[in-house]
Design an enzyme around this catalytic site. Sequence first.
Site, PDB file in Angstrom:
ATOM      1  CG  HIS A 198      -1.911  -1.185   1.112  1.00 61.43           C
ATOM      2  ND1 HIS A 198      -3.209  -1.060   0.659  1.00 61.43           N
ATOM      3  CD2 HIS A 198      -1.739  -2.506   1.371  1.00 61.43           C
ATOM      4  CE1 HIS A 198      -3.791  -2.252   0.665  1.00 61.43           C
ATOM      5  NE2 HIS A 198      -2.925  -3.152   1.097  1.00 61.43           N
ATOM      6  CG  ASP A 242      -6.837  -0.034  -0.715  1.00 65.12           C
ATOM      7  OD1 ASP A 242      -5.596  -0.033  -0.758  1.00 65.12           O
ATOM      8  OD2 ASP A 242      -7.500   0.793  -0.048  1.00 65.12           O
ATOM      9  CG  HIS A 246      -6.454  -3.208   2.554  1.00 63.92           C
ATOM     10  ND1 HIS A 246      -5.365  -3.378   3.385  1.00 63.92           N
ATOM     11  CD2 HIS A 246      -6.722  -1.878   2.579  1.00 63.92           C
ATOM     12  CE1 HIS A 246      -4.995  -2.208   3.877  1.00 63.92           C
ATOM     13  NE2 HIS A 246      -5.799  -1.290   3.412  1.00 63.92           N
TER      14      HIS A 246
HETATM   15 MN   LIG Z   1      -4.342   0.981   0.641  1.00 64.51          MN
END
Ligand SMILES: [Mn+2]
Lengths: 255, 255
Positions: free
Chosen positions: B69, B75, B79
Amino acid sequence: MSVLRDFSAQLCSGGIRVVDLTAPLQSTTPILQLPPPFGNTVPFQLEEISRYDDRGPAWYWNNIHTGEHTGTHLDAPIHWVTGRDGRSVAEIPPGELIAPASVLDFADRALQDPDFLLQVNDVQVWESEHGTVHGWFLYRTGWDARSGDQDNFLNANETGPHTPGIAADCVAWLLAERSIVGIGVETAGTDAGAAHGFDPPFPCHGSLAGSGRYGLTQLQNLAELPPTGAVVIATGLPIVGGSGSPARVLGLVES
Amino acid sequence: MSVLRDFSAQLCSGGIRVVDLTAPLQSTTPILQLPPPFGNTVPFQLEEISRYDDRGPAWYWNNIHTGEHTGTHLDAPIHWVTGRDGRSVAEIPPGELIAPASVLDFADRALQDPDFLLQVNDVQVWESEHGTVHGWFLYRTGWDARSGDQDNFLNANETGPHTPGIAADCVAWLLAERSIVGIGVETAGTDAGAAHGFDPPFPCHGSLAGSGRYGLTQLQNLAELPPTGAVVIATGLPIVGGSGSPARVLGLVES
Ligand SMILES: [Mn+2]
Ligand SMILES: [Mn+2]
């Protein structure tokens, strides 16, 4: 209707299909093994930061440790000494990496001879059927079937690795006589496994980088692309000063 | 002429232009700073393996140490705990990530108030002029101008970070009432800087992941895209089991 709206509509409707040409990234992803005193890349590794626990109650994430030249990846010109004054991976205009693909399938020849080298004449025979090669020059050898096992993929014995490649004069001819973005292969590098012993060594790396062109390695699923008519999107990460990058490579084909 | 050949011809002729929406990756790339006891990501770092020297006379290459990240990144649903049974980044069909973009520019509001939260009504006013949002929902706040400096980018004081975001009920409405691929922002995360204190905390992460949708962060150059009509290509790396990935994000626009 505009070309972009047409394109977008065909993607939505399935009229254009996306073929993933990228190998999955994991700790078993094959990596080169150079003999001493040469430096080697670390294996691909995830390092957990948190996973819905005290270190991060609602989230899961990892650190990544890898090499620039691991799995499906892009070679920038500065990767090789012949291109040392050329572009880093962050300096490549991304629009150059979206281009039509010429896909040459020589899997039958590589099956018979793991040291098979593509010759100018082989390309000319292909061209007599499919037209002049241009854009991404993608060279299929069936080697993607071996990518699940590092030993089988590198195929080394006491004389070194044995994997198919392109003859030095064929690469030179492609760069001089044809307009290509770069060369994509299914093996660990754009050169043949035995290219450490060629004169000069690693002629494909040297010629590509010296001409400011790009290499793409460890592609898979090239068998799903037609010989001509596909568009390939090859995206590396914009690593400042980077010699290359793990890449996501996608083929767009008409259904 | 086929749609793909048309598309490819327009790319070659410059009729379609590629806008790079990706921030450069380097050691100064801003990263999140979570308070103890939470785990944090390593800074982006290159580790030289060889550079035309004894460790590799003809070649230059690096190892990469980074977080999933970091910089411009994707994402995946896993996540967040609300998407823990959802897709990892390698499981996202790449064709889903090539989609038309709705680009909403609220840079003037974020300039007046760094804690600005986009409301349903703001989106509806935009839709009255440009049509229903769909595909990639890209939210411009002008925050990309701060990305060269981590302190300015995270904009934290004694009460925590202050960066613009989207109101919880607006995200819920977008996911329930509109057909979007995901949400892209210019900030370090899809949630507002102050979202640790919202009820529930981090509503944008929770809703997106819970709906199996995707987040894109630290985009730049959104000002070069029209409100509608661009196509966005967002490609992460296929990290097996990964919660996300540094991504190359490109916008295709008609010249
Ligand atoms: Mn992220
Ligand atoms: Mn390489």
